[in-house]
Enzyme design. Structure first.
Site, short mmCIF file in Angstrom:
data_model
loop_
_atom_site.label_atom_id
_atom_site.label_comp_id
_atom_site.label_asym_id
_atom_site.label_seq_id
_atom_site.Cartn_x
_atom_site.Cartn_y
_atom_site.Cartn_z
N THR A 188 -35.16 -1.09 7.82
CA THR A 188 -36.51 -1.01 8.42
C THR A 188 -36.55 0.25 9.29
O THR A 188 -36.83 1.33 8.81
CB THR A 188 -36.87 -2.28 9.21
OG1 THR A 188 -35.82 -2.57 10.15
CG2 THR A 188 -37.06 -3.47 8.29
N LYS A 214 -27.91 -4.33 8.26
CA LYS A 214 -29.09 -3.60 8.72
C LYS A 214 -29.40 -4.04 10.13
O LYS A 214 -29.12 -5.18 10.53
CB LYS A 214 -30.28 -3.80 7.79
CG LYS A 214 -30.96 -5.15 7.82
CD LYS A 214 -31.97 -5.40 8.92
CE LYS A 214 -32.96 -4.28 9.05
NZ LYS A 214 -33.85 -4.51 10.25
N THR A 231 -34.32 -7.21 13.18
CA THR A 231 -33.48 -8.27 12.67
C THR A 231 -32.12 -7.73 12.31
O THR A 231 -31.99 -6.60 11.90
CB THR A 231 -34.11 -8.86 11.40
OG1 THR A 231 -35.38 -9.35 11.71
CG2 THR A 231 -33.26 -9.97 10.82
N GLU A 317 -32.03 1.79 18.02
CA GLU A 317 -33.26 2.56 18.12
C GLU A 317 -33.24 3.47 19.34
O GLU A 317 -33.15 3.00 20.48
CB GLU A 317 -34.46 1.62 18.17
CG GLU A 317 -34.70 0.91 16.85
CD GLU A 317 -35.72 -0.19 16.92
OE1 GLU A 317 -36.16 -0.64 15.84
OE2 GLU A 317 -36.08 -0.63 18.03
N ASN A 450 -40.80 1.26 19.49
CA ASN A 450 -41.29 -0.11 19.56
C ASN A 450 -42.71 -0.22 20.09
O ASN A 450 -43.36 -1.25 19.92
CB ASN A 450 -40.33 -0.94 20.42
CG ASN A 450 -39.05 -1.26 19.66
OD1 ASN A 450 -39.03 -2.15 18.82
ND2 ASN A 450 -38.01 -0.49 19.92
N SER A 455 -48.03 -0.10 13.92
CA SER A 455 -49.13 0.79 13.58
C SER A 455 -48.71 1.87 12.60
O SER A 455 -47.61 1.90 12.15
CB SER A 455 -49.73 1.41 14.83
OG SER A 455 -48.79 1.71 15.80
#
Length: 455
Positions: A188, A214, A231, A317, A450, A455
């Site tokens: 993702t 992942k 996740t 991230e 995040n 969007s």
């Protein structure tokens, strides 16, 4: 009078904007080609685009299929989150009814199929059953485990997924390229596919093990064995023959010391799932938990799981640091693990690490907030805190037996500017137990990612 504060505020906003526009360092070097001979035999895998994601150039559907005549031994650890996603519930049900057997794994990315009610359950079952029909021409008891990852609260474009499963049936492979495509289907916000393979020996026989993981955000797993309860997803498959109960025991041990010991942001997902398959295609007797070789297999699986789990943290991230948090000389392993977890999830600690600020007071505050088991108390006069570089140079003590050291701030900055380093907390207590957690810093980029995830 107004110009001074105004200019200062403008400068501060400019600094923040500039920092937010900077990107986390590239993680491309963490994904490298793997010799096809290292992948386990008896599996066919692949990944493709079926239409869950808008971008047709990225994979969003993956399949991992055991091609042996009999179902493989299967084990899993699932999230403890109360809002378990539909694929978690379905996979748990399949493993319970089959007594730990499965033939395949199907995964989609782009939509988590979590908190999707009755329709979500129907869709998860449809993915499992369609894979069974496409791969094994079977309409018997479902034997395909299901994983989904992506946005919560949205239903799957199930017709596109089922069409993609049917189209994939004749397009699977067993070489590195096929495994890489499967790994890409898990992604993702990940910046690289997390794929690992290795060989290992049990007695005179050589076996192979491959794994995919992942995760980059919503990472703070707390997974339990297959019992009714953004996740982390992962799978480990091997061509060794391992009995289902032994495989579950080994996987639970491995997950506790790997995936349950990582944190990016402290948030537990609704979909966290780690699955293991052992199809026995390489031959040899079936391994049970009482066999002398079981301990060797269990350690191999644990070390392999640690390698995969660490890749998740490295791809956190917006992360710029990979940080090992070690807690030593605690009364119990559980105490050490809880303290390491608390330090790893502290926003104050993580932002200080991003700023390369050796603010050890925040580490102590997190440490002291965790109640110990059996009413034990920390003797603050015995606690030591150090920052340890990864480049082999000497560590930097900042607290020794409860007394603050005069810290060389330049040296501290030097250590915290490294991509890898360790924060060590020694409680100096009886019991001598220790635990490690792997975490990362918290940056402006994490907020940006995040803030506009949907969007």
């Amino acid at each position: 009078m107004r110009n001074g504060p105004y200019k200062s505020a403008t400068r501060a906003i400019s600094n923040v904007t500039r920092a937010m526009s900077s990107q986390a360092p590239s993680k491309a070097h963490l994904h490298k080609p793997i010799l096809s001979s290292k992948f386990p035999v008896g599996y066919a895998v692949g990944g493709s685009h079926c239409g869950v994601k808008k971008d047709a150039s990225v994979n969003d559907l993956g399949l991992i299929v055991s091609t042996t005549d009999s179902p493989a031994s299967a084990a899993a650890c699932f999230t403890r989150n109360a809002f378990k996603a539909a694929p978690v519930v379905v996979s748990q049900d399949i493993l319970t009814k089959s007594a730990g057997k499965a033939r395949a794994i199907v995964v989609n990315s782009g939509c988590a199929n979590a908190v999707t009610g009755t329709q979500g359950m129907k869709d998860a079952w449809a993915m499992s059953k369609e894979t069974d029909v496409a791969m094994f021409k079977s309409k018997a008891t479902p034997s395909t485990l299901v994983m989904s990852t992506g946005v919560i609260g949205q239903t799957l474009p199930i017709s596109k997924i089922l069409e993609g499963i049917r189209a994939s049936a004749d397009n699977l492979g067993s070489d590195f390229a096929a495994w890489e495509q499967a790994a890409k289907a898990f992604m993702t916000t990940d910046t690289f596919p997390k794929l690992v393979a290795r060989t290992f020996a049990l007695g005179d026989t050589t076996y192979r093990m491959a794994g995919i993981a992942k995760g980059a955000g919503m990472i703070h797993p707390d997974m339990a064995p297959a019992l009714p309860h953004a996740t982390l997803l992962g799978c480990v498959v091997t061509d060794a023959a391992v009995a289902p109960k032994a495989l579950q025991k080994a996987l639970t041990y491995a997950v506790d010391r790997s995936f349950n010991s990582i944190s990016v942001d402290g948030d537990m997902s609704t979909n966290d799932t780690i699955v293991a398959l052992a199809n026995g295609a390489a031959g040899g007797p079936e391994l049970t938990a009482t066999d002398p070789a079981f301990a060797t297999f269990q350690e191999e699986l644990k070390d392999f799981a640690v390698q995969l789990a660490q890749l998740v943290v490295r791809d956190g991230e917006g992360a710029t640091k990979f940080v090992t948090v070690s807690v030593r000389n605690a009364p119990t392993y559980e105490d050490a693990h809880r303290i390491a977890s608390k330090i790893s999830t502290s926003a104050l600690v993580k932002t200080a690490l991003y700023g390369e600020d050796a603010n050890w007071g925040r580490v102590l505050a997190a440490t002291g907030s965790v109640p110990l088991s059996n009413g034990a108390s920390i003797d603050t006069g015995k606690v030591n805190v150090s920052f340890i570089p990864s480049d082999g140079t000497s560590k930097l003590p900042v607290l020794v037996n409860g007394e603050p050291e005069k810290v060389d701030e330049d040296r501290a900055k030097e250590i915290l500017s490294l991509e890898d380093f360790e924060v060590e907390v020694d409680l100096g207590m009886e019991g001598g137990q220790e635990a490690q957690y792997w975490t990362c810093d918290l940056s402006y980029e994490y907020v940006r990612i995040n803030g506009d995830y949907r969007s």
